[in-house]
Write an enzyme that holds these catalytic residues in place. Sequence first.
Site, PDB file in Angstrom:
ATOM      1  N   HIS A  17      37.366 -26.717  11.841  1.00 35.28           N
ATOM      2  CA  HIS A  17      36.116 -26.632  11.088  1.00 35.28           C
ATOM      3  C   HIS A  17      36.272 -27.398   9.789  1.00 35.28           C
ATOM      4  CE1 HIS A  17      38.491 -23.308   9.460  1.00 35.28           C
ATOM      5  NE2 HIS A  17      37.621 -23.137   8.466  1.00 35.28           N
ATOM      6  N   HIS A  68      46.167 -18.842   8.633  1.00 33.95           N
ATOM      7  CA  HIS A  68      46.530 -18.199   7.364  1.00 33.95           C
ATOM      8  C   HIS A  68      47.521 -17.057   7.595  1.00 33.95           C
ATOM      9  CE1 HIS A  68      43.524 -20.097   4.686  1.00 33.95           C
ATOM     10  NE2 HIS A  68      42.769 -20.142   5.777  1.00 33.95           N
ATOM     11  N   HIS A  94      36.074 -26.701   6.437  1.00 31.06           N
ATOM     12  CA  HIS A  94      36.481 -26.202   5.123  1.00 31.06           C
ATOM     13  C   HIS A  94      37.631 -27.031   4.543  1.00 31.06           C
ATOM     14  CE1 HIS A  94      34.563 -21.948   5.682  1.00 31.06           C
ATOM     15  NE2 HIS A  94      33.692 -22.858   5.287  1.00 31.06           N
ATOM     16  N   ASP A 132      40.097 -20.262  11.622  1.00 24.05           N
ATOM     17  CA  ASP A 132      39.764 -19.040  10.896  1.00 24.05           C
ATOM     18  C   ASP A 132      38.836 -18.127  11.690  1.00 24.05           C
ATOM     19  OD1 ASP A 132      41.259 -20.086   8.840  1.00 24.05           O
ATOM     20  OD2 ASP A 132      39.590 -20.403   7.466  1.00 24.05           O
ATOM     21  N   ASP A 149      40.329 -26.448   2.978  1.00 28.98           N
ATOM     22  CA  ASP A 149      41.725 -26.084   3.224  1.00 28.98           C
ATOM     23  C   ASP A 149      42.123 -26.309   4.688  1.00 28.98           C
ATOM     24  OD1 ASP A 149      40.071 -23.918   3.997  1.00 28.98           O
ATOM     25  OD2 ASP A 149      41.701 -22.470   3.732  1.00 28.98           O
ATOM     26  N   HIS A 150      41.272 -26.990   5.445  1.00 32.18           N
ATOM     27  CA  HIS A 150      41.591 -27.384   6.820  1.00 32.18           C
ATOM     28  C   HIS A 150      41.480 -28.890   7.029  1.00 32.18           C
ATOM     29  CE1 HIS A 150      41.676 -23.224   8.542  1.00 32.18           C
ATOM     30  NE2 HIS A 150      41.069 -23.018   7.386  1.00 32.18           N
ATOM     31  N   HIS A 159      32.551 -17.786  11.655  1.00 32.99           N
ATOM     32  CA  HIS A 159      33.088 -18.131  10.335  1.00 32.99           C
ATOM     33  C   HIS A 159      32.294 -19.297   9.753  1.00 32.99           C
ATOM     34  CE1 HIS A 159      36.054 -18.633   7.170  1.00 32.99           C
ATOM     35  NE2 HIS A 159      36.313 -19.881   7.556  1.00 32.99           N
TER      36      HIS A 159
END
Length: 257
Positions: free
Chosen positions: A54, A175, A56, A137, A58-59, A113
């Site tokens: 996805h 995570h 985001h 996530d 942090d990905h 998410h």
Amino acid sequence: MQVIRIPVLSDNYIFLLHDPQQNIAVVVDPAESQPVLAELSKLNAQLVAIFNTHHHADHVGGNTGLIKVFPELKVYGGIEDRGRIPGQQVFLQEGDRIQFSDRTANIFFVPGHTRAHIAYYFPPASPGEPGELFCGDTLFAGGCGRLFEGTPGQMVDSLTKLRALPDHTRVWCAHEYTLSNLRFAVTVDAGNADLQKRYQDVKAQRDKLEPTIPSILGVEKLTNPFLRWEEPSLRATAKSDDGIQTFARIRGMKDMF
């Protein structure tokens, strides 16, 4: 196909899939580029693709830096994420299949998410071996992702797909949230002996700074409240006889925990 776990930021994991025969690699959800480049240098391997679950930051934060070093690589992501993933060239949807090394991944559309989230599942290479699930996530060890762009019904549908995979599937979530997830889980499923034991085991692991990822899907089915919305104990906690409402209320409790 070897899976190398790279811890980054405060609690993220990047996963590097390495084919030692061809000495090529794919990276799943690179939050940063430099840790991936360092690992590739140790392996002397060429990066051929990025698999994003996805959009985001942090990905996908490492996408641009990796493309600069490996301009021929392909960037994969969900079709609904068009325009949101840096460098995306391949737009995947439910039922697609993609190959790396001698393995083929099945693509699941798992919104909740985010509205565009996908997961990559590599079935076992041979009988008795585990499959490999890279779920970003959507599903966590002991938990699930917050509902930023999706609905409880969508997330239940998504988790139902993942829950249907074989029990020995390894769950490579993005995570290290396991201990905090289980700390919450025991408050809503207090009578679950499997959960109580897992909580103690994970506390011991984290005291030694050991990673808890990958998890095993069969363990999740027994102990993760976000896969257990049909269980009478959780429905009693949620004060609901409806599965989606039970999930939504438990998720709301976790948001406030």
